[in-house]
Design an enzyme around this catalytic site. Structure first.
Site, PDB file in Angstrom:
ATOM      1  CE  LYS A   1      -2.227  -1.210   3.782  1.00 16.63           C
ATOM      2  NZ  LYS A   1      -1.843  -2.604   3.955  1.00 16.63           N
ATOM      3  CB  THR A   2       3.605   2.401   2.224  1.00 23.48           C
ATOM      4  OG1 THR A   2       2.852   2.281   3.426  1.00 23.48           O
ATOM      5  CG2 THR A   2       4.510   3.614   2.326  1.00 23.48           C
TER       6      THR A   2
ATOM      7  CD  GLU B   1      -0.294   3.027   3.477  1.00 23.86           C
ATOM      8  OE1 GLU B   1      -0.023   2.143   4.307  1.00 23.86           O
ATOM      9  OE2 GLU B   1       0.506   3.911   3.131  1.00 23.86           O
TER      10      GLU B   1
END
Length: 464
Positions: free
Chosen positions: A121-122, A165
């Site tokens: 995600k990051t 995110e």
């Protein structure tokens, strides 16, 4: 109320303001004109960066840190009910807001891209933030890690795009209503909140249901969990599903990934057109992240060739295979990987980049519950390294579980043929690694806890 501020956000107080998710929201609110305050257990570069934006940051948690005129208190799921500032908020009748609700309020209005998945995600959110910024679109964004400097995990932009995110760990991603959502993968993790893959699938289904009518879901084609979610939502009205991957059936097809040291060259076919671009971090999984970002940007109307070129501007995010330095011919790299899938992906990426060099790993398990459920798989992942040192479990928000120690991982690693040893004294690790390392070796500090602090210590010891 100041323009651009959600209701009750004019004077917010953040408990745990230095955390990756919390600090980003605090920064955006400060940039929008809020009088931000908060507290954290220790001072940090992130706290100092927030002060530079006008925020008041207290060190330590105490009831007196909460101002009586605060309009709300923002918390994450990690904040315990007996926190003195939270107790004081109840006494004063100040509303308590979960960070996901605060972020949802900030996302209301702009065209939102929400990036979800058990892993990646990051990185994917960062890729979108950097590439859209490089194209002059000035997006707002909230990321779970710093791009290039402390406090660079968030930005209030003048453009009409918000990239965020979306955290599944506590189901908080159900709060968001994006125009475009990305699901990178779905695996069993966060065992305190999910008991089975069926619960994971149901949670991601709920997230997909929050996409606005006429919106788009970008989802991995070849990952088992993601493929199951795609199957379940395929016939939803008002939803466009775009798959990506290396399979011929994928809507956005990856035809080639070529490792080039600590970078990769990626070729994709999108909308019938072939594009080749550079990803400035190594590994197949990072190439897939970049293609997911490409597909999401195109879904918002950004020309594919422009976005592909801009993705080359991304040079990484802190703790995601971040090169910390080199001393005595030894490179030290920091990895946030803490789930077996992430560990395997990062070790395979470094193996591709390392050639004949040895890979030495300092691994710190994260959470007792994760070690209990996935310790054997973590051990097997460490077998990809030439030698590993395993630290005690980093507890984070959890209390110990009787009988659950790093020995579970070490035993599994040895069964898999790994050269692995335990080290209970974190302060001794720099000396241990300096005694093991030879010129040409690569050292990975790996885990989601404070193992990241060891990189500079190892480099300093190597220099001596």
């Amino acid at each position: 109320m100041k323009p651009g501020l959600p209701t009750a956000m004019e004077r917010p107080h953040f408990i745990g303001i230095g955390g990756a998710g919390m600090s980003g929201i605090a920064k955006i609110l400060a940039q929008r004109g809020a009088e931000v305050a908060g507290s954290d257990s220790r001072d940090s570069e992130t706290a100092r960066a927030l002060r530079a934006h006008g925020a008041t940051v207290h060190i330590g948690h105490a009831a007196e840190h909460l101002a009586d005129d605060s309009t709300c208190v923002v918390v994450s799921s990690a904040i315990r009910a007996d926190n003195p500032e939270l107790v004081r908020a109840a006494e004063l009748g100040i509303p308590v807001v979960h960070r996901s609700d605060a972020l949802a309020g900030l996302m209301d209005g702009p065209r939102a891209i929400a990036v979800a998945g058990t892993h990646g995600k990051t990185t994917t959110t960062s890729m979108l933030a950097v590439s859209l910024s490089a194209l002059g679109l000035d997006p707002s964004y909230a990321i779970g890690g710093d791009l290039d400097a402390p406090g660079s995990n968030a930005h209030h932009g003048a453009g009409d795009i918000f990239v965020a995110e979306a955290d599944e760990s506590d189901r908080s991603f159900h709060k968001y209503t994006p125009q475009v959502a990305i699901i990178l993968n779905a695996e069993l993790d966060h065992h305190a909140n999910y008991a089975s893959m069926e619960e994971i699938h149901e949670s991601f289904e709920t997230f997909v249901g929050k996409i606005v009518p006429g919106g788009t879901l970008v989802i991995a084609h070849g990952q088992e969990g993601a493929a199951e979610i795609a199957r379940r939502v395929a016939d939803r009205d008002g939803l466009t599903v775009v798959t990506y991957g290396e399979e011929p059936e994928a809507d956005v097809r990856i035809t080639k990934i070529t490792p080039r040291g600590l970078t990769s060259e990626v070729t994709v076919v999108i909308d019938g057109r072939m594009l080749t671009f550079t990803v400035s971090v190594p590994g197949r999984h990072y190439a897939h992240n970049a293609v997911a970002a490409l597909a999401a940007g195109v879904a918002l109307g950004v020309p594919a060739h422009n976005l592909a070129s801009a993705l080359g501007k991304y040079t990484g995010v802190k703790r995601r295979l971040q090169l910390k330095g080199e001393e005595a011919g030894v490179q030290v790299i920091d990895s946030y990987a803490h789930h077996p899938t992430e560990m395997t992906a990062d070790l395979e990426a470094i193996r591709d980049a390392a050639g004949d060099s040895r890979i030495l790993v300092v691994f710190q398990p994260h959470l007792f519950s994760r070690t209990q459920e996935l310790g054997k798989e973590m051990g097997r992942a460490l077998a990809l390294a030439d030698a590993s040192v395993v630290l005690d479990i980093y507890p984070a928000r959890e209390d110990p579980i009787p009988g659950i120690t790093s020995e579970l991982i070490i035993a599994a690693a040895r069964t898999a043929g790994a050269d692995v040893s335990a080290e209970h004294d974190k302060a001794a690790v720099a000396d241990v690694i300096a005694g093991m390392a030879k010129p040409g070796d690569l050292v990975l500090t790996m885990g989601a806890g404070d193992v990241t602090d060891l990189g500079p210590q190892i480099l300093a010891r190597l220099s001596n």
